[in-house]
Design a protein around this motif. Structure first.
Motif, PDB file in Angstrom:
ATOM      1  N   SER A 187      28.385  94.434   8.094  1.00  0.00           N
ATOM      2  CA  SER A 187      27.661  94.474   9.449  1.00  0.00           C
ATOM      3  C   SER A 187      27.440  95.717  10.149  1.00  0.00           C
ATOM      4  O   SER A 187      26.335  96.093  10.488  1.00  0.00           O
ATOM      5  N   TYR A 188      28.754  96.722   9.607  1.00  0.00           N
ATOM      6  CA  TYR A 188      28.706  98.154  10.272  1.00  0.00           C
ATOM      7  C   TYR A 188      27.512  98.937   9.393  1.00  0.00           C
ATOM      8  O   TYR A 188      26.592  99.558  10.163  1.00  0.00           O
ATOM      9  N   GLN A 231      24.550  97.696   8.657  1.00  0.00           N
ATOM     10  CA  GLN A 231      23.204  97.395   9.362  1.00  0.00           C
ATOM     11  C   GLN A 231      23.176  97.936  10.748  1.00  0.00           C
ATOM     12  O   GLN A 231      22.031  98.146  11.125  1.00  0.00           O
ATOM     13  N   VAL A 232      24.242  98.228  11.363  1.00  0.00           N
ATOM     14  CA  VAL A 232      24.234  98.891  12.610  1.00  0.00           C
ATOM     15  C   VAL A 232      23.857 100.173  12.338  1.00  0.00           C
ATOM     16  O   VAL A 232      22.841 100.928  13.047  1.00  0.00           O
ATOM     17  N   LEU A 233      24.289 101.064  11.611  1.00  0.00           N
ATOM     18  CA  LEU A 233      23.889 102.298  11.059  1.00  0.00           C
ATOM     19  C   LEU A 233      22.582 102.294  10.473  1.00  0.00           C
ATOM     20  O   LEU A 233      21.814 103.369  10.806  1.00  0.00           O
ATOM     21  N   GLN A 234      22.050 101.379  10.055  1.00  0.00           N
ATOM     22  CA  GLN A 234      20.548 101.327   9.415  1.00  0.00           C
ATOM     23  C   GLN A 234      19.579 101.910  10.404  1.00  0.00           C
ATOM     24  O   GLN A 234      18.641 102.307  10.240  1.00  0.00           O
TER      25      GLN A 234
END
Lengths: 279, 171
Positions: A24-25, A27-30
């Motif tokens: 999930s993290y 994806q946030v960074l993406q």
């Protein structure tokens, strides 16, 4: 080795959790990679039909507001009509056909989804590649700027809203002939943006209108951004901390115009050579 | 038993839909309040749930909401952290054998009183919200906003969850 396996087996639950959390993290960074467009392509076509259904239901509740804002825009446009002007001497002639020199073309689109409560808000509109919408185009609402096209599919497009910490526009304040700095959202309120990089010695007044600058090629010149609400010295440097009240209400947006700039490619290529030839 | 599974599944779906269609559209007048009462469905998962199933279910719930509302992994991360903390809290804090003997499969105020109940529910809600807002703001300069958002939203979430509890309670 066996010991390692035993540690792994004993902590399998924690490891599973860490793996899921890490996924999930990532994806946030993406999103921090500005050009990354993987998320929006995944299932938009299916979700957009949902959003459209929702819009069909909810759009009735704000018809009065929409009518008002469209009527207001109509009056503004009517004021610009040639019939309003008197041409006394015969020297000045009005040419209705100016197509060879036309710079901007507007594509009407409808907002099917708009978030305002996140830190990085997006707007989904119902026009895409098939209607000529391209990545990087500016989008304006009847009352002011709305955002920039971030990702396009065949029939839909996702915009970076003005209410997005990644959004930047260049402002101009005609009253004091000021064109510098940038407009950015600080993520605190859905109707306030910050004016950054404006010097302490500028004679600002609350209520001054802020428009998009002609120094930037992103938005056409003179599109309303909002008016100055208040300002104070920022304390650490020689700049002012200016709050601008947005003229566009992002909670009630319905129709927007995607701006197609016919000369954008030309200007951009010029900019590129400038950078290459620069010092 | 099968009926129970269907009921739980429906609770998940209904709460996620309510979150997406109603709660996220509500205007609380400030950016600081952004309640997420859908985690009620996770909080009332029975103690006997397989812990891996717990992780996967919560992760999937968060992911579903993320895809719906363009939040990119924030709900998924917060939900898996919530599942992990819920498992730890259940196994370390609560006397599960007492609860099981009395026939509860999730925490009830009858166990050690309302204060304890709010302490358990509130802490887990706060953990979830804090994780969500850290990922949502994602910059240290907004630390005050992150903390105040988490506290205010958790308070509103807690109130809404008590409302949901009132309509769906077993005990």
């Amino acid at each position: 080795m066996l010991y390692l396996f035993r540690i792994l087996r004993n902590n399998l639950f924690t490891i599973t959790f860490l793996v899921l959390f890490f996924i999930s993290y990532l994806q946030v960074l993406q999103f921090n990679d500005y050009q990354q467009t993987y998320y929006f392509n995944t299932s938009k076509s299916f979700l957009n039909s949902w959003d459209r259904l929702k819009l069909n239901v909810t759009s009735y509740f704000s018809l009065t507001h929409k009518n008002e804002s469209l009527a207001r825009e109509n009056t503004e446009l009517r004021k610009m009509l040639a019939a309003n002007y008197l041409f006394k001497d015969g020297k000045l002639r009005l040419s209705s056909d100016s197509s060879p020199y036309k710079r901007y073309h507007y594509i009407l689109a409808r907002v099917i989804k708009s978030s305002v409560y996140d830190q990085n808000n997006f707007i989904t509109i119902d026009k895409g590649k098939s209607s000529g919408v391209q990545k990087g185009m500016a989008v304006i609402a009847p009352n002011g700027i709305a955002g920039v096209v971030y990702d396009v599919s065949e029939h839909f497009a996702v915009l970076i809203s003005v209410l997005n910490t990644q959004f930047i526009a260049s402002p101009m304040i005609p009253e004091i002939n000021y064109r510098a700095g940038s407009v950015q959202w600080d993520g605190k309120s859905a109707n306030i943006v910050k004016l950054k990089g404006i010097s302490r010695f500028e004679k600002l007044k609350p209520g001054m209108q802020v428009y998009t600058s002609n120094y930037s090629t992103l938005f056409p010149e003179g599109i309303q951004i909002g008016k100055i609400k208040d300002f104070k010295p920022s304390g650490t440097d020689n700049f002012l901390d200016v709050n601008v009240e947005l003229s566009n209400d992002f909670r009630k947006m319905d129709y927007v115009y995607v701006v197609h700039d016919f000369y954008k490619a030309e200007i951009d290529s010029l900019k590129k050579t400038e950078v290459q030839d620069g010092p | 038993m099968a009926l129970d599974y269907i009921k739980r599944f429906l609770l998940f779906i209904v709460l996620v839909l309510i979150q997406f269609f109603i709660i996220q559209e509500l205007n609380f007048g400030t950016h600081l309040i952004r309640p997420m009462p859908y985690i009620w469905a996770i909080l009332v998962l029975p103690f006997q749930t397989n812990r891996y199933a717990l992780l996967i279910i919560t992760f999937a719930t968060g992911m579903l909401l993320d895809i719906f509302s363009d939040t990119r992994g924030m709900n998924a991360a917060a939900c898996s952290l919530l599942a992990y903390s819920k498992y730890l809290a259940d196994t370390r804090l609560l006397e599960l054998d007492v609860l099981e003997r009395d026939g509860y499969d999730y925490l009830s105020p009858n166990y050690k009183g309302w204060l304890y109940y709010f302490y358990y529910t509130g802490t887990l809600t706060l953990i979830h919200h804090l994780c969500f807002f850290v990922l949502n703001y994602y910059r240290w300069s907004a630390l005050v906003s992150i903390l105040s958002s988490a506290v205010f939203s958790a308070a509103v979430s807690l109130m809404l969850m008590m409302l949901i509890r009132f309509f769906t309670r077993k005990y």
